[in-house]
Design an enzyme around this catalytic site. Structure first.
Site, mmCIF file in Angstrom:
data_model
loop_
_atom_site.group_PDB
_atom_site.id
_atom_site.type_symbol
_atom_site.label_atom_id
_atom_site.label_comp_id
_atom_site.label_asym_id
_atom_site.label_seq_id
_atom_site.Cartn_x
_atom_site.Cartn_y
_atom_site.Cartn_z
ATOM 1 N N GLU A 153 0.878 -1.264 -0.003
ATOM 2 C CA GLU A 153 -0.045 0.145 0.035
ATOM 3 C C GLU A 153 0.847 1.256 -0.072
ATOM 4 O O GLU A 153 1.857 1.291 0.584
ATOM 5 C CB GLU A 153 -1.037 0.060 1.468
ATOM 6 C CG GLU A 153 -1.861 -1.142 1.278
ATOM 7 C CD GLU A 153 -2.850 -0.979 2.569
ATOM 8 O OE1 GLU A 153 -3.281 0.055 2.782
ATOM 9 O OE2 GLU A 153 -3.329 -2.051 2.830
ATOM 10 N N CYS A 258 -2.388 -6.358 5.628
ATOM 11 C CA CYS A 258 -1.930 -7.638 5.459
ATOM 12 C C CYS A 258 -0.963 -8.382 6.532
ATOM 13 O O CYS A 258 -1.312 -9.470 6.577
ATOM 14 C CB CYS A 258 -0.805 -7.422 4.221
ATOM 15 S SG CYS A 258 -1.740 -6.907 2.586
#
Length: 445
Positions: A153, A258
């Protein structure tokens, strides 16, 4: 190639947009009407550098579209990408409810041979389960392949166009040729393996990176006690090609959508086959403890935090994203509030999402870094946004009540701090002797 992407989160939206930019005809599907409406208006539901411009370009080129109608999008596609969320259940396992629901809808909408490509992070054996579900609902031919994503990200677009490798788990020659061809424009480094190994590669990769982060944070904690500098230790370690320099930055631990989810899921996967993954359990424990380093340093300075005004710089789990899922800032803020501190908070991008998740009244949200510091007894830097890293320290000191700076990401150099009168605390580095202190000693002597 005609592609339908189900899910417009980080993975789905970025993947769909980037595939369209390669010349494919892509339809992104989401059940959340508000997301689809936003995308139709040219707005982006997530913050990701470069993504808005790519969306605009590919929509104009008629290669990219958005819809809430899954059935039609499936019928038109050759490849259907599953990119729906797999959030954690209370026991750490991945919740497959949403992906199984999407798979059933895909199966009922199929009209000819399809390749179903799973990019959602799923436990080993899930793609076989997907095949079973589809097979029970249609007699049409299909193949299921696993192509795990390795996007970061904040740099997801860059990572998509410049991958280290592409992993393709596949059991069909027909599907292999098509999916390899789809990814060839991105890289020649394509690893084709069986489906279960592809599923495992994703979890193992994230778990290893999380392990590196927790390891260097443990080393940082020792460095503080023995007077070593963890930044120098990491630099020396990183020059070893067997180790590498990435993910060796000491700080307050990992967060995001994640690493926390995938480490817990892998522990659970191991437990399901009666294996005790002791190392990874320790990684998770270390990461949880590390964020409270900030609290420890504040209490070391002030003792009781009741009534102290603390400024928080950074709410997202990392810079260049608005994602606050599992961000260290959440527990740090909650703990400081319990200890009676008054908080002033600022993040360039993530404040609205943080407000939606924190659920604490009385927090003061500010409009920039300097405003946040006004009247503060201490500033805690939690996310290394450029705005914080480039702050004028003399201006910062001028607006604060007391010049205490807790640097949770080690962004300031020794030289920057030595020229100030800040009480400065970082992670795993020796206490900096300020220039003003040296001058005072020279005067005494």
């Amino acid at each position: 190639m005609k592609i339908t992407v189900i899910g417009t989160g980080y993975v789905g939206l970025v993947s769909g947009v980037c595939f369209s930019n390669l010349g494919n005809e892509v339809t992104c599907v989401d059940k959340d009407k508000s997301k689809i409406d936003m995308l139709h208006r040219g707005e982006v539901p997530i913050y990701e550098p470069g993504l808005k411009e790519l969306i605009e370009h590919n929509v104009q080129e008629n290669r990219l579209s958005f819809t809430g109608e899954l059935a039609h999008a499936v019928k038109e596609a050759e490849v259907i990408i599953l990119a729906v969320g797999t959030p954690s259940l209370p026991n750490g396992e991945a919740n497959l409810q949403y992906i199984e629901q999407a798979v059933r809808e895909v199966a009922l909408a199929m009209n000819e041979y399809k390749i179903i490509m799973t990019k959602s992070t799923v436990p080993v054996g899930t793609n076989e389960r997907i095949s079973q579900i589809i097979g029970q609902l249609t007699e049409l031919p299909f193949d299921v392949v696993s192509v795990p994503e390795f996007l970061r990200e904040g740099s997801a677009v860059k990572d998509t166009f410049n991958p280290d490798r592409i992993v393709i788990g596949v059991n069909s020659q027909r599907a292999e040729e098509k999916i390899v061809h789809l990814h060839k424009p991105l890289t020649e480094n394509i690893i084709v393996t069986d489906v279960r190994s592809a599923e495992m590669i994703k979890y193992a990769s994230n778990a290893f990176l999380a392990t590196k982060i927790s390891f260097i944070n443990e080393v940082a904690n020792i460095c503080e006690k023995v007077g070593a500098d963890v930044t120098m230790v990491a630099k020396g370690m990183g020059q070893d090609r067997r180790i590498g320099s990435s993910f060796l930055s000491a700080g307050i631990g990992y967060g995001g959508s994640c690493f926390p989810k995938d480490t817990n899921a892998l522990i659970q996967i191991a437990g399901n086959v009666e294996y005790n993954f002791k190392l990874l359990k320790a990684v998770v424990e270390v990461n949880t403890d590390q964020r409270f380093n900030i609290i420890d340093k504040l209490t070391k300075v002030f003792g009781d935090l009741e009534g102290k005004t603390i400024g928080i710089w950074g709410l997202a789990f990392k810079p260049n994203t608005d994602d606050v899922r599992e961000a260290p800032a959440i527990e740090i803020v909650e703990t400081l509030v319990r200890l009676g501190a008054k908080l002033r908070l600022y993040d360039p991008i993530a404040m609205e999402k943080f407000k939606g998740i924190i659920g604490i009244k009385g927090l003061e949200y500010c409009t920039n870094a300097l405003e946040t510091a006004i009247g503060c007894d201490a500033i805690c830097l939690l996310t290394e946004w450029d705005e914080f890293c480039k702050i004028d320290l003399s201006e910062l000191k001028r607006v604060m009540h007391t010049p205490v700076l807790i640097d949770g990401r080690n962004v300031f150099s020794e030289q920057q701090i030595r020229d100030t009168s800040f009480q400065y605390y970082s992670i795993g580095r020796p206490q900096i002797t300020r220039l003003t202190d040296v001058e005072q000693l020279e005067r005494v002597n």
